[in-house]
Design an enzyme around this catalytic site. Structure first.
Site, PDB file in Angstrom:
ATOM      1  N   HIS A 195      27.676 -19.258 -53.667  1.00 22.82           N
ATOM      2  CA  HIS A 195      28.202 -18.978 -55.004  1.00 22.82           C
ATOM      3  C   HIS A 195      27.289 -19.528 -56.101  1.00 22.82           C
ATOM      4  CE1 HIS A 195      32.318 -18.616 -52.863  1.00 22.82           C
ATOM      5  NE2 HIS A 195      31.682 -17.479 -52.875  1.00 22.82           N
TER       6      HIS A 195
ATOM      7  N   HIS B  30      32.532  -7.841 -48.522  1.00 19.10           N
ATOM      8  CA  HIS B  30      33.436  -8.675 -47.712  1.00 19.10           C
ATOM      9  C   HIS B  30      34.028  -9.713 -48.667  1.00 19.10           C
ATOM     10  CE1 HIS B  30      30.759  -6.894 -44.727  1.00 19.10           C
ATOM     11  NE2 HIS B  30      31.578  -7.264 -43.761  1.00 19.10           N
TER      12      HIS B  30
ATOM     13  N   GLU C 161      37.847  -5.461 -48.606  1.00 23.67           N
ATOM     14  CA  GLU C 161      38.330  -6.493 -47.685  1.00 23.67           C
ATOM     15  C   GLU C 161      39.126  -5.782 -46.591  1.00 23.67           C
ATOM     16  OE1 GLU C 161      38.067  -9.833 -46.948  1.00 23.67           O
ATOM     17  OE2 GLU C 161      39.500  -9.302 -45.384  1.00 23.67           O
TER      18      GLU C 161
ATOM     19  N   SER D 274      34.133 -15.213 -54.148  1.00 21.06           N
ATOM     20  CA  SER D 274      33.145 -14.389 -54.848  1.00 21.06           C
ATOM     21  C   SER D 274      33.776 -13.420 -55.857  1.00 21.06           C
ATOM     22  CB  SER D 274      32.244 -13.650 -53.845  1.00 21.06           C
ATOM     23  OG  SER D 274      32.991 -12.967 -52.871  1.00 21.06           O
TER      24      SER D 274
ATOM     25  N   ASP E 206      28.735 -10.407 -47.266  1.00 22.64           N
ATOM     26  CA  ASP E 206      29.084 -11.760 -46.811  1.00 22.64           C
ATOM     27  C   ASP E 206      30.040 -11.676 -45.613  1.00 22.64           C
ATOM     28  OD1 ASP E 206      29.556 -14.488 -46.694  1.00 22.64           O
ATOM     29  OD2 ASP E 206      30.951 -14.486 -48.391  1.00 22.64           O
TER      30      ASP E 206
ATOM     31  N   GLY F  11      33.702  -2.901 -45.317  1.00 26.22           N
ATOM     32  CA  GLY F  11      32.664  -3.062 -46.333  1.00 26.22           C
ATOM     33  C   GLY F  11      31.350  -2.392 -45.963  1.00 26.22           C
TER      34      GLY F  11
HETATM   35  C1  LIG Z   1      33.078 -14.998 -45.385  1.00 27.44           C
HETATM   36  S1  LIG Z   1      34.514 -14.173 -45.859  1.00 27.44           S
HETATM   37  C2  LIG Z   1      34.174 -13.600 -47.466  1.00 27.44           C
HETATM   38  C3  LIG Z   1      34.187 -14.633 -48.533  1.00 27.44           C
HETATM   39  C4  LIG Z   1      33.933 -14.100 -49.913  1.00 27.44           C
HETATM   40  N1  LIG Z   1      32.786 -13.217 -49.971  1.00 27.44           N
HETATM   41  C5  LIG Z   1      33.687 -15.243 -50.871  1.00 27.44           C
HETATM   42  O1  LIG Z   1      32.516 -15.608 -51.084  1.00 27.44           O
HETATM   43  O2  LIG Z   1      34.647 -15.774 -51.432  1.00 27.44           O
HETATM   44  C6  LIG Z   1      34.404 -12.677 -44.937  1.00 27.44           C
HETATM   45  C7  LIG Z   1      35.583 -11.738 -45.199  1.00 27.44           C
HETATM   46  O3  LIG Z   1      35.257 -10.467 -44.638  1.00 27.44           O
HETATM   47  C8  LIG Z   1      36.448  -9.875 -44.138  1.00 27.44           C
HETATM   48  N2  LIG Z   1      35.993  -8.827 -43.211  1.00 27.44           N
HETATM   49  C9  LIG Z   1      35.695  -8.909 -41.899  1.00 27.44           C
HETATM   50  N3  LIG Z   1      35.156  -7.749 -41.461  1.00 27.44           N
HETATM   51  C10 LIG Z   1      35.102  -6.924 -42.542  1.00 27.44           C
HETATM   52  C11 LIG Z   1      34.619  -5.602 -42.757  1.00 27.44           C
HETATM   53  N4  LIG Z   1      34.063  -4.895 -41.758  1.00 27.44           N
HETATM   54  N5  LIG Z   1      34.702  -5.086 -43.983  1.00 27.44           N
HETATM   55  C12 LIG Z   1      35.244  -5.798 -45.017  1.00 27.44           C
HETATM   56  N6  LIG Z   1      35.728  -7.039 -44.877  1.00 27.44           N
HETATM   57  C13 LIG Z   1      35.646  -7.602 -43.667  1.00 27.44           C
HETATM   58  C14 LIG Z   1      37.193 -11.043 -43.548  1.00 27.44           C
HETATM   59  O4  LIG Z   1      38.566 -10.758 -43.448  1.00 27.44           O
HETATM   60  C15 LIG Z   1      36.897 -12.153 -44.558  1.00 27.44           C
HETATM   61  O5  LIG Z   1      37.880 -12.208 -45.542  1.00 27.44           O
END
Ligand SMILES: C[S@@+](CC[C@H](N)C(=O)[O-])C[C@H]1O[C@@H](n2cnc3c(N)ncnc32)[C@H](O)[C@@H]1O
Length: 277
Positions: free
Chosen positions: A18, A41, A114, A96, A161, A140
């Site tokens: 971040h 993500h 998400e 994010s 992410d 995503g």
């Molecule tokens: C590391 S976290 C994201 C944190 C966020 N980017 C932040 O910085 O606050 C990864 C997220 O991706 C989601 N996720 C997992 N596979 C995914 C996909 N194929 N497409 C979108 N989201 C996905 C998970 O549920 C999780 O909430």
């Protein structure tokens, strides 16, 4: 899908990601033309640091929890910590989407994806009154094709992410970077990855070079030498088409947070050009 970011929000990896994300956003904000951020993500958007999930791991205490007052640090760190405080730290930690949404001007947009149904519902609820933020409960990776290049806006950022729950996540990430660059050549791409040991990271860089992706800068923050692959020893942010002097700003920020996150002196910061322009 077992990964829930609520357990990890505000940890050292979030700080690294971040902090650098904010540096990129500040560059985008310098020009009056609008920009679009695609956050593939997104997670929930904002996290309660006193909730059971955050308390269970206590990871945030080893991350943002260690920064109790504004240090005499570089402006990138001061900017990040001020922004975090404005968004709720130390009670809440902004993910994010909240960080990005907080700096948008009327001409800018944010698209969030998400896949976890519950987190997608929370995310949608968190932004229900913000017409500049679109929330999609979808994959995503496939969203890249759907949303790039952004409609009407020529500038922007793709933030990727993933949770790294699957064995082939580095390959999927490399593919997503290649696709993002092809679909949105004017855009910046920032992709986060964990460092457990060095071999998968080297392979990831090689894959990107072999695919002919140009203008790649890798930023990594290691808490310790990554010899034990069962631990999260550090993390990286691969930035394609980084803004002017981003390398210097990234180094200043990461070198300022490292001694607080890894006070035993075993950590390191590496800023490496992976591919030239
Ligand atoms: C590391 S976290 C994201 C944190 C966020 N980017 C932040 O910085 O606050 C990864 C997220 O991706 C989601 N996720 C997992 N596979 C995914 C996909 N194929 N497409 C979108 N989201 C996905 C998970 O549920 C999780 O909430």
């Amino acid at each position: 899908m077992n990964y829930r970011h609520a357990y990890h929000a505000g940890n050292f990896a979030d700080m690294m990601k971040h902090g650098l994300l904010l540096v990129i956003l500040r560059h985008l904000l310098r020009k009056p033309a609008g920009f679009c951020v695609l956050d593939t993500h997104s997670g929930c958007g904002i996290y309660d640091l006193s909730a059971t999930e955050a308390e269970k791991t206590g990871e945030w205490r080893e991350g943002i929890g260690r920064f109790e007052s504004l240090p005499d640090g570089p402006e990138e760190l001061v900017d990040y910590l001020r922004c975090m405080t404005g968004l709720g730290v130390p009670k809440l930690y902004p993910g994010s989407p909240s960080l990005i949404a907080s700096v948008l001007r009327p001409q800018d947009r944010l698209i969030c994806c998400e896949l976890h149904p519950e987190d997608a519902r929370t995310l949608r609820r968190n932004f229900r009154f913000n017409p500049q933020v679109a929330v999609h409960a979808r994959d995503g990776y496939t969203a890249l094709k759907a949303f790039l290049p952004p409609r009407d806006l020529k500038r922007g950022l793709v933030l990727i992410d993933p949770p790294f729950e699957q064995g082939d996540e580095f390959d999927r990430l490399a593919e997503a970077i290649v696709r993002s660059r092809r679909l949105f050549p004017m855009g910046i791409v920032a992709a986060w990855y964990p460092i457990k040991h060095r071999t998968p990271v080297r392979r990831f860089h090689d894959t990107l070079r072999d695919a002919g992706v140009k203008d790649l800068l890798d930023c990594s923050l290691l808490l310790r030498t990554p010899t034990d692959p069962t631990r999260l020893n550090g993390c990286g942010l691969l930035v394609a088409a980084p803004p002017y002097r981003f390398d210097e700003q990234a180094r200043a920020l990461l070198e300022a947070i490292l001694p607080v996150l890894a006070p035993d002196g075993a950590g390191s910061v590496e800023i490496t050009r992976i591919a030239e322009e």
